[in-house]
Enzyme design. Structure first.
Site, short mmCIF file in Angstrom:
data_model
loop_
_atom_site.label_atom_id
_atom_site.label_comp_id
_atom_site.label_asym_id
_atom_site.label_seq_id
_atom_site.Cartn_x
_atom_site.Cartn_y
_atom_site.Cartn_z
N CYS A 126 0.45 -1.80 9.93
CA CYS A 126 -0.44 -1.34 8.86
C CYS A 126 -1.20 -2.50 8.20
O CYS A 126 -2.09 -3.07 8.82
CB CYS A 126 0.35 -0.54 7.85
SG CYS A 126 -0.63 0.60 6.88
N ARG A 165 -7.70 9.36 3.38
CA ARG A 165 -6.51 8.64 3.81
C ARG A 165 -5.82 9.42 4.92
O ARG A 165 -5.69 10.63 4.85
CB ARG A 165 -5.58 8.50 2.60
CG ARG A 165 -4.62 7.35 2.70
CD ARG A 165 -3.85 7.14 1.41
NE ARG A 165 -2.81 6.15 1.64
CZ ARG A 165 -2.97 4.84 1.43
NH1 ARG A 165 -4.09 4.40 0.94
NH2 ARG A 165 -2.01 4.00 1.71
N HIS A 222 4.65 3.51 10.83
CA HIS A 222 5.83 3.27 10.01
C HIS A 222 6.92 4.21 10.52
O HIS A 222 6.70 5.01 11.40
CB HIS A 222 5.56 3.60 8.55
CG HIS A 222 4.49 2.81 7.92
ND1 HIS A 222 4.67 1.51 7.55
CD2 HIS A 222 3.22 3.12 7.57
CE1 HIS A 222 3.54 1.06 6.98
NE2 HIS A 222 2.65 2.02 7.00
#
Lengths: 463, 241
Positions: free
Chosen positions: B94, B128, B190
């Site tokens: 990320c 997002r 993640h």
């Protein structure tokens, strides 16, 4: 009396609620939602005339327990709080609690509004009601898929606080640098609470990078003492920002399995009695301190406060203890690394070797991202785990987490299905023994639902 | 045999359970009797560029990312470049992935230069990307959870780590996820990433051990739990993307 729109919205919500109750469904958010659709200002209208005003309790962890303690305190003072007890803490839950406690004409059947508020909803709620006091327990990162970053959330709450009327009293955790730094943004009074016993806590912040930097100047923070996660005796190494003076302080804390004995101090020594907190864990000491400070903001007599806290009973899944077929079952709600670590510390303080039922779900209310289990300190728990039954929608992630934390494979059973998991876990505990249930929110609801079907606990919404 | 892992900026860039990646690397090495040392490298502290065999660099909040960006513009950045040039393997997740690229272009203001160690460019996006992520790669399935607004585009030197099956990946347009260039791997996954994707952990371990110990063949481990976690995550991702 509320205005006509609010009265109409109230009636519509109550009809929805009645319909749901008659069809045997309790505890849903629908009535509040219907009411807010009709009148977005319903909460303000319905609370305006409450003689003791409105108290909002927010923060990441501890808000349900703190609000419930404060509710008991208010009752002990002879007040009648209107309270979203079930922990339904979005606007619709607050509206729902007001509906449940209002007449058909929309007149409240209580004298104090006591509302637990989701921290992400707090800025909006602050813009809609004029509270008498606002309590913020702590701010940790939680469910990043929903709340995003802690800094942004803290900034939004700070902006809402800056717009508050100066007559509002803030009740803030002095030991949490993010929460404490909200105080100076308010034009009115703030009461701070904190833990000042030098024997409590260590010297290194736990491995959670929520607050390693100064909220004002971004330089590294220094901790003389760390109590829980980033809560402790903090100061900035650069700009001089430091932990504010405590109005309510735990000058001595003695922890035990059944609860804690706390000596209360403050700016006036000896101004308080000792306090018994009948729930284990340091984090419950913080919840009790928040309650004491909030009661002070409401001018409730201190003897009443300590008496009410001393006879407090745990809320849903907050170390709640139930009897299941002769076994003592402790229900522990876990939802983020800080809360998990605090609960684990409370369990291990007394040298237990727990048998566990651990349940991980990834619905919206749990957080859809299960990454947080890797920040939670399973490594501290692992050596003490006697046996673990693992279940939930993401049971395999949890079993894998236990593997990497060092729990031997033969001590872990993955069981699908709530009923089967309970059977296996309870069956593995001898009569008179203890089972610890660690579960995320919707997993706890499901497990508790199964226990309710078997008659071991009251259904959630009757609690 | 021993392994040295540098965790870059763990105090500022470890937000979405990224610590799990370091735990997975360390445990999987220890289970093969490799001694492991993990050192934190943080802002304002001189980095020993000769030391690490393996770098891990996670994601952070905006504030953390600003401080780290400034630190990497100085001697810290030079040290990281020397580590990679000296043969260290790297996993970037990320924010760390974005900072290893050429630049990050915010919605307003001038582009922020990155380390330039990966041939990728990132620009801010409006929506997002938050949700479960599954990608197919030549070495196996990658599962995880993404949470980013940056859109990353690969240049010719970087190869995609995989092809998106569920989720958005690098940019939500070209179905690529992550990047590989030499021994550097970047991803938006993640979850934590490595505990559920043990093939990726072992690939990095192999590269890292090679730096000081020559080519090693890693003993296979019993990955039943890891496979079960990957399987369940992939099923959940398909049902609830």
């Amino acid at each position: 009396m509320p205005d006509s729109l609010a009265t109409l919205a109230n009636a519509a919500g109550k009809i929805t609620r009645l319909g749901l109750t008659l069809s045997g469904r309790g505890g849903t958010a629908l009535p509040g939602l219907v009411t807010l659709q009709l009148d977005p200002d319903f909460i303000a209208a319905a609370t305006r005339a409450l003689p003791h005003g409105v108290v909002l309790v927010s923060g990441t962890n501890g808000k349900t327990t703190t609000a419930r303690m404060l509710s008991d305190v208010a009752r002990a003072a002879g007040w009648q709080p209107i309270h979203n007890r079930s922990g339904s803490n979005l606007e619709r839950g607050i509206a729902g609690a007001l509906l449940a406690d209002a007449t058909w004409r929309g007149e409240p059947r209580g004298d104090l509004g006591l509302f637990e508020v989701d921290e992400a909803s707090l800025p909006r709620v602050l813009g809609r009601v004029r509270p008498r006091a606002v309590v913020i327990t702590n701010l940790f990162r939680d469910q990043l898929d929903r709340y995003f970053e802690l800094d942004q959330l803290a900034r939004r709450i700070g902006d809402a606080i800056a717009a508050l009327d100066p007559s509002v009293t803030l009740v803030l955790n002095a030991d949490d640098p993010i929460v404490a730094s909200l105080g100076p943004r308010h034009r009115g009074a703030a009461l701070y609470f904190g833990v000042d016993d030098p024997s409590v806590g260590g010297s290194v912040p736990q491995a959670i990078s929520d607050a390693t930097r100064c909220p004002r100047c971004r330089a590294p923070l220094r901790y003389a003492r760390v109590v829980l996660a980033h809560e402790g005796d903090w100061s900035c190494t650069s700009c001089g920002l430091t932990r504010p003076a405590r109005d309510v302080s735990a000058s001595r804390v003695a922890l035990a399995a059944a609860g804690s004995e706390v000596a209360l101090g403050g700016p006036v020594p000896g101004a308080f009695d000792d306090l018994r907190v009948p729930l284990p864990g340091l984090y419950n000491v913080y919840n009790a301190l928040a309650t004491v400070a909030a009661a002070r903001a409401l001018d409730i007599e201190r003897a009443t406060v300590t008496r009410a806290i001393g006879s407090f009973r745990a809320a849903f899944g907050r170390l709640e203890q139930v009897d299941v077929a002769g076994r003592s079952v402790r229900l522990v709600l876990v939802k983020n690394p800080a809360g998990f670590n605090a609960a684990i510390a409370a369990l291990l303080e007394t040298g237990r070797r727990p048998r566990l039922l651990a349940a991980l779900n990834d619905r919206d209310a749990d957080g859809r991202d299960v990454s947080w289990i890797w920040d939670a300190d399973f490594e501290s728990l692992a050596p003490s785990v006697d046996h673990a039954v693992v279940t939930g929608l993401r049971s395999r992630d949890l079993a894998n987490r236990l593997k990497y934390a060092g729990v031997p494979r033969e001590r872990v059973d993955v069981v699908d299905g709530w009923a089967a998991a309970i059977d296996r876990a309870v069956g593995g505990v001898p009569r008179g023994g203890e089972l610890v249930v660690l579960a995320t929110y919707t997993a706890m609801l499901a497990l508790r639902g199964e226990l309710a079907r078997r008659g071991h606990v009251a259904p959630f919404w009757e609690d | 045999m021993d392994l040295r892992i540098a965790h870059l900026y763990p105090d500022l860039m470890s937000i979405y359970g990224d610590r799990g990646n370091v735990l997975a690397l360390a445990q999987r090495a220890r289970w093969r009797d490799v001694a492991v040392e993990v050192r934190p490298y943080s802002a304002g502290v001189p980095f020993d560029a000769e030391w690490p065999d393996l770098l891990f660099f996670g994601g952070g909040q905006d504030v953390g990312q600003d401080i780290v960006g400034a630190d990497l513009a100085g001697p810290g950045g030079d040290a990281v470049r020397r580590m990679v040039a000296g043969g260290a393997a790297a996993l970037l997740v990320c924010g760390g992935y974005q900072l290893f690229g050429h630049e990050y272009v915010p919605e307003q203001g001038a582009p922020i230069p990155g380390l330039g160690m990966l041939d990728v460019r990132t620009r801010a996006g409006k929506k997002r990307f938050v949700g479960n992520l599954v990608a197919d790669t030549p070495d196996g399935r990658l599962v995880g959870f993404e949470n980013h607004s940056g859109r990353t585009y690969l240049g010719p030197e970087a190869k995609p780590l995989g092809t998106v099956v569920v989720g958005h990946g690098n940019n939500g347009e070209d179905r690529t996820e992550g990047a590989v260039q030499g021994r550097v791997i970047g991803t938006y996954s993640h979850g934590s990433c490595l505990p559920k994707n043990p093939w990726l952990a072992d690939k990095l371990l192999g590269w890292a051990l090679e730096r000081r110990h020559g080519a090693v063949s890693l003993r296979p481990l019993d990955d039943a739990e890891e496979r079960a976690a990957s399987e369940q995550a992939a099923l959940v991702a398909r049902a609830r993307p």
